[in-house]
Every structure is written in structure tokens, then in C-alpha cells.
Scaffold this motif. Structure first.
Motif, PDB file in Angstrom:
ATOM      1  N   ALA A  89       0.833  -1.203   0.000  1.00  0.00           N
ATOM      2  CA  ALA A  89       0.000   0.000   0.000  1.00  0.00           C
ATOM      3  C   ALA A  89       0.869   1.256   0.000  1.00  0.00           C
ATOM      4  CB  ALA A  89      -0.930  -0.009   1.209  1.00  0.00           C
ATOM      5  N   SER A  90       2.033   1.192   0.633  1.00  0.00           N
ATOM      6  CA  SER A  90       2.932   2.349   0.672  1.00  0.00           C
ATOM      7  C   SER A  90       3.477   2.689  -0.712  1.00  0.00           C
ATOM      8  CB  SER A  90       4.088   2.102   1.643  1.00  0.00           C
ATOM      9  OG  SER A  90       4.813   0.956   1.254  1.00  0.00           O
ATOM     10  N   VAL A  91       3.667   1.692  -1.560  1.00  0.00           N
ATOM     11  CA  VAL A  91       4.138   1.932  -2.931  1.00  0.00           C
ATOM     12  C   VAL A  91       3.057   2.655  -3.729  1.00  0.00           C
ATOM     13  CG1 VAL A  91       4.832   0.799  -5.083  1.00  0.00           C
ATOM     14  CG2 VAL A  91       5.734  -0.016  -2.904  1.00  0.00           C
ATOM     15  N   ILE A  92       1.808   2.257  -3.576  1.00  0.00           N
ATOM     16  CA  ILE A  92       0.703   2.909  -4.282  1.00  0.00           C
ATOM     17  C   ILE A  92       0.504   4.330  -3.753  1.00  0.00           C
ATOM     18  CG2 ILE A  92      -1.796   2.839  -4.680  1.00  0.00           C
ATOM     19  CD1 ILE A  92      -1.567  -0.158  -4.957  1.00  0.00           C
ATOM     20  N   ALA A  93       0.653   4.520  -2.439  1.00  0.00           N
ATOM     21  CA  ALA A  93       0.482   5.839  -1.849  1.00  0.00           C
ATOM     22  C   ALA A  93       1.533   6.823  -2.346  1.00  0.00           C
ATOM     23  CB  ALA A  93       0.535   5.736  -0.332  1.00  0.00           C
ATOM     24  N   ARG A  94       2.738   6.363  -2.679  1.00  0.00           N
ATOM     25  CA  ARG A  94       3.815   7.230  -3.163  1.00  0.00           C
ATOM     26  C   ARG A  94       3.694   7.554  -4.647  1.00  0.00           C
ATOM     27  NH1 ARG A  94       7.440   3.855   0.157  1.00  0.00           N
ATOM     28  NH2 ARG A  94       7.859   2.708  -1.748  1.00  0.00           N
ATOM     29  N   MET A  95       2.801   6.890  -5.358  1.00  0.00           N
ATOM     30  CA  MET A  95       2.648   7.158  -6.791  1.00  0.00           C
ATOM     31  C   MET A  95       2.014   8.532  -6.988  1.00  0.00           C
ATOM     32  SD  MET A  95       1.343   3.433  -8.073  1.00  0.00           S
ATOM     33  CE  MET A  95       1.707   3.618  -9.785  1.00  0.00           C
ATOM     34  N   PRO A  96       2.586   9.359  -7.869  1.00  0.00           N
ATOM     35  CA  PRO A  96       2.048  10.709  -8.065  1.00  0.00           C
ATOM     36  C   PRO A  96       0.613  10.711  -8.592  1.00  0.00           C
ATOM     37  CG  PRO A  96       3.971  10.331  -9.471  1.00  0.00           C
ATOM     38  CD  PRO A  96       3.757   9.113  -8.667  1.00  0.00           C
ATOM     39  N   SER A  97       0.248   9.752  -9.419  1.00  0.00           N
ATOM     40  CA  SER A  97      -1.098   9.733  -9.996  1.00  0.00           C
ATOM     41  C   SER A  97      -2.139   9.286  -8.976  1.00  0.00           C
ATOM     42  CB  SER A  97      -1.126   8.795 -11.200  1.00  0.00           C
ATOM     43  OG  SER A  97      -0.779   7.486 -10.801  1.00  0.00           O
ATOM     44  N   MET A  98      -1.730   8.695  -7.868  1.00  0.00           N
ATOM     45  CA  MET A  98      -2.678   8.202  -6.862  1.00  0.00           C
ATOM     46  C   MET A  98      -2.862   9.174  -5.707  1.00  0.00           C
ATOM     47  SD  MET A  98      -3.721   5.375  -7.982  1.00  0.00           S
ATOM     48  CE  MET A  98      -3.294   5.173  -9.672  1.00  0.00           C
TER      49      MET A  98
END
Length: 164
Positions: free
Chosen positions: A154-163
């Protein structure tokens, strides 16, 4: 005396039959043909020998101790897999493009957030996922998807600029 000789010959023939069957059971196919003549060969010996031939390799008894391919695949990132988070659907779900050249392709698969139940690897970053980490995994409905064991931190998705 004559009947004792016949009885002895019959007993020797029976022992010889048993020896030939024992040798043919565990011998390679070429040796079976050389050991047995056509009149004494039991009908199913060649079938049993063919089925059991793979079990006489060295180390075959320890095969159950090795980790299964499925278990290894859950921890190792594959070069055949392309994963892309398309969009955030809600606070607890995202849409993922999953393309695996060897197993499956999901163009708009819904992944839901939860805690990891077991150790694994992140499909996006390759980072190690520990038990109880926050992850996203494929949503399972009536049919279990081929990538049901896959996880994304979840931390990888949270760091994505588009998310964000």
C-alpha cells in the motif's frame, strides 16, 4: 525319485520366475527385454515398469522436501509480469493492469486493500512484504484469478504521483 526331481525343477522354475519379475520391476526397459523371454513375461510388467521408471532416480525420495514452484513464485518477481496501477477507484480499491506472458492478462482488475496474511513480494517494487503489512490484492469473486496470491504494498501505491 523321479517325482522328487520334477518337484525340485518346478520349485526352481518358480524361484526363477520370481527373480525375473523382481529384476524386471526395477530394471530399465532395455534390461527387461534382455532378462525376460516372451513366454514368461506377465502381461502388466511393462506397464508397471513404465509408470514406476521415474521413481528410481537418485534423490527422488527427498523430492517432497523441496519447495514447490508455486511457493517460490509467490516470493520471486518474474520478468514475464507487467503491472501498472491504472486508477484509484475508492479509498480501499484500485484498478490494475496485470499482464503475465506465461499465465494471464487482466486489463482492468480490481484490487482491494487489506493486511498481508503471509510473507511475499510486492509485484510493483519487488520489496519484501511481511505478515500484517498493508497491501492491495486481487479481489476474488466467484472465480479465483490466476494472480490471486499477488500483492502490492500500500505504501508503494500511496507514493505514486497519480494516486495522490
Amino acid at each position: 525319485m523321479h517325482s522328487q526331481t520334477q518337484l525340485k525343477q518346478r520349485a526352481e522354475a518358480t524361484w526363477e520366475d520370481a527373480r525375473v519379475r523382481r529384476e524386471s520391476c526395477c530394471a530399465p526397459r532395455e534390461q527387461v527385454a534382455a532378462v525376460m523371454n516372451g513366454s514368461r513375461a506377465p502381461v502388466w510388467d511393462h506397464v508397471i515398469e513404465a509408470l514406476l521408471a521415474g521413481f528410481h532416480d537418485q534423490g527422488a525420495g527427498e523430492a517432497y522436501l523441496t519447495r514447490s514452484v508455486r511457493g517460490i513464485a509467490a516470493y520471486a518477481p518474474s520478468p514475464h509480469i507487467q503491472v501498472e496501477v491504472i486508477e484509484r477507484l475508492s479509498v480501499t480499491s484500485v484498478a490494475v493492469l496485470w499482464q503475465d506472458a506465461t499465465r494471464c492478462r487482466y486489463a482492468d482488475q480490481v484490487w482491494i486493500s487489506c493486511r498481508a496474511r503471509k510473507k511475499g513480494r510486492c509485484a510493483l517494487s519487488g520489496a519484501v512484504i511481511h505478515r500484517d503489512d498493508f497491501i492491495y490484492k486481487p479481489r476474488v469473486r466467484s472465480a479465483i484469478p490466476a494472480n490471486a496470491n499477488a500483492m502490492i504494498l500500500a505504501s508503494v501505491i500511496a507514493r505514486m504521483p497519480s494516486m495522490a
